[in-house]
Design a protein around this motif. Structure first.
Motif, short mmCIF file in Angstrom:
data_model
loop_
_atom_site.label_atom_id
_atom_site.label_comp_id
_atom_site.label_asym_id
_atom_site.label_seq_id
_atom_site.Cartn_x
_atom_site.Cartn_y
_atom_site.Cartn_z
N ASP A 44 0.96 -1.15 -0.03
CA ASP A 44 -0.10 -0.03 0.03
C ASP A 44 0.80 1.32 -0.14
O ASP A 44 0.50 2.18 -0.84
N ARG A 47 2.23 2.26 -3.36
CA ARG A 47 1.23 2.46 -4.35
C ARG A 47 0.80 4.08 -3.93
O ARG A 47 0.60 4.89 -4.74
N GLU A 48 0.69 4.27 -2.52
CA GLU A 48 0.16 5.49 -1.98
C GLU A 48 1.42 6.67 -2.59
O GLU A 48 0.90 7.91 -2.60
N LYS A 50 3.30 6.78 -4.98
CA LYS A 50 3.14 7.08 -6.36
C LYS A 50 1.83 7.78 -6.85
O LYS A 50 1.73 8.76 -7.72
N ALA A 51 0.85 7.62 -5.87
CA ALA A 51 -0.49 8.23 -6.14
C ALA A 51 -0.47 9.73 -5.44
O ALA A 51 -1.24 10.71 -5.98
N ARG A 52 0.20 9.78 -4.37
CA ARG A 52 0.03 11.14 -3.29
C ARG A 52 1.01 12.06 -3.52
O ARG A 52 0.88 13.17 -3.22
N ASP A 64 2.98 16.30 -0.40
CA ASP A 64 1.72 15.90 -0.84
C ASP A 64 0.66 16.86 -0.90
O ASP A 64 -0.51 16.82 -1.27
N ARG B 36 6.02 4.83 -12.61
CA ARG B 36 4.80 4.44 -11.94
C ARG B 36 4.64 2.72 -12.28
O ARG B 36 4.27 2.24 -11.24
N GLU B 37 4.90 2.51 -13.39
CA GLU B 37 4.59 1.09 -13.53
C GLU B 37 5.32 0.21 -12.95
O GLU B 37 5.07 -1.04 -12.37
N ASP B 40 4.11 -0.05 -9.51
CA ASP B 40 3.10 -0.88 -9.22
C ASP B 40 3.38 -2.31 -9.42
O ASP B 40 2.91 -3.28 -8.47
#
Lengths: 197, 197
Positions: A44, A47-48, A50-52, A64, B36-37, B40
């Motif tokens: 998690d 993933r977070e 790269k997302a945030r 962020d 990002r890939e 992931d």
């Protein structure tokens, strides 16, 4: 013959810096033994991340929420900009709790050998900030190696004509170290940079 | 002050073996820079590992389908069982391409100091296998350290009365090494285990 999910994880881990085949295998077997919640938390967190996490639109440091904590703080001196190569350099300088200005991250350093020129660095944004704000001083805190030094010299030549004070962090013997362990160039720089006591 | 997702990832990475605060920070910043890939794929691989890899119900080695590739293969000699401490030891032995028997993973070694006794290891399954199959030989391939040696001695005493041949892997100077680098105990073991040429 390892199970496919295990060999795939080992393969992915090997892409990380400083992790070879043996290290990747050790990490993968550790994850296999550790509780599922711990592995999920790690997955998690990746993933977070790269997302945030984004780059600050003003100084390029990581954050962020844009603008970053330094650029939006009312307590930092916007007239002093410390220029660094990478976002993680900001953390290193913040740890000293000495610097009260703001940052500008170049996202790299000039490197003719790697084909990285001025256009590949975030220099334009720095010029805009100098033009738009009352910047008194630009501290060049690029690394004291060949690329960082070249970048500092380039920026000094570019910025001085704008009437801004340009300084460079000191090079010398690290505190707590021993003269005998210093290399020749560092010893030379330490002598050159000597100050009245 | 690092963005929360970044400091959380650094915290999770530090739980891994051999990764300290600096190493975790380096890995996290690397992931931040990488596509990002790639991040992931790593996160997926960690989740898949925990979701799909299980222990073989016969030998406890790791597998993505139970029974494992060794236990279900028609080409392995079920009468020779190699006993190891951990699932990763199986990989090490398989790399030699020498061993054609099957495995039994104890999931640890006896360690009075850490409070690990015979009941904490997968010994009962081994006894069942010896009783139910025509096992000719049990090779004790636990580590040649204090805990592994104690485990081997314990198992030898337990298994010999069952009429099965019990052997122990050899200890000695590693191939390609130098006598001068061998510690006293290894040198002693090498002399003790000398063979006719």
């Amino acid at each position: 013959m390892l199970p496919e999910p295990l060999s795939r994880l080992i393969e992915e881990l090997q892409r990380l810096p400083g992790i070879g085949p043996k290290g990747a295998q050790r990490l993968a077997f550790f994850m296999l033994k550790s509780p599922r919640e711990q592995a999920d938390r790690l997955a998690d967190a990746i993933r977070e991340l790269k997302a945030r996490v984004v780059h600050c639109s003003t100084c390029n440091s990581i954050t962020d929420s844009d603008p970053c904590v330094y650029c939006r703080s009312g307590e930092r001196d916007l007239r002093v900009i410390c220029v660094v190569e990478e976002p993680q350099n900001v953390t290193t300088i913040e740890r000293t709790r000495e610097f009260k200005g703001v940052y500008h991250v170049l996202m790299g350093a000039l490197s003719p050998l790697q084909g990285i020129g001025p256009d590949d660095l975030k220099i334009r944004g720095l010029l805009t900030r100098i033009h738009e704000q009352q910047v008194n001083e630009v501290i060049l805190a690029t690394n004291p190696n060949v690329d960082g030094e070249a970048t500092a010299i380039y920026l000094a030549r570019l910025l001085k004509p704008l009437g801004v004070r340009v300084t460079r962090i000191a090079t010398g013997i690290p505190v707590g170290s021993d003269l005998d362990y210093a290399d020749d160039v560092t010893m030379h720089k330490a002598l050159e940079g000597r100050r009245e006591v």
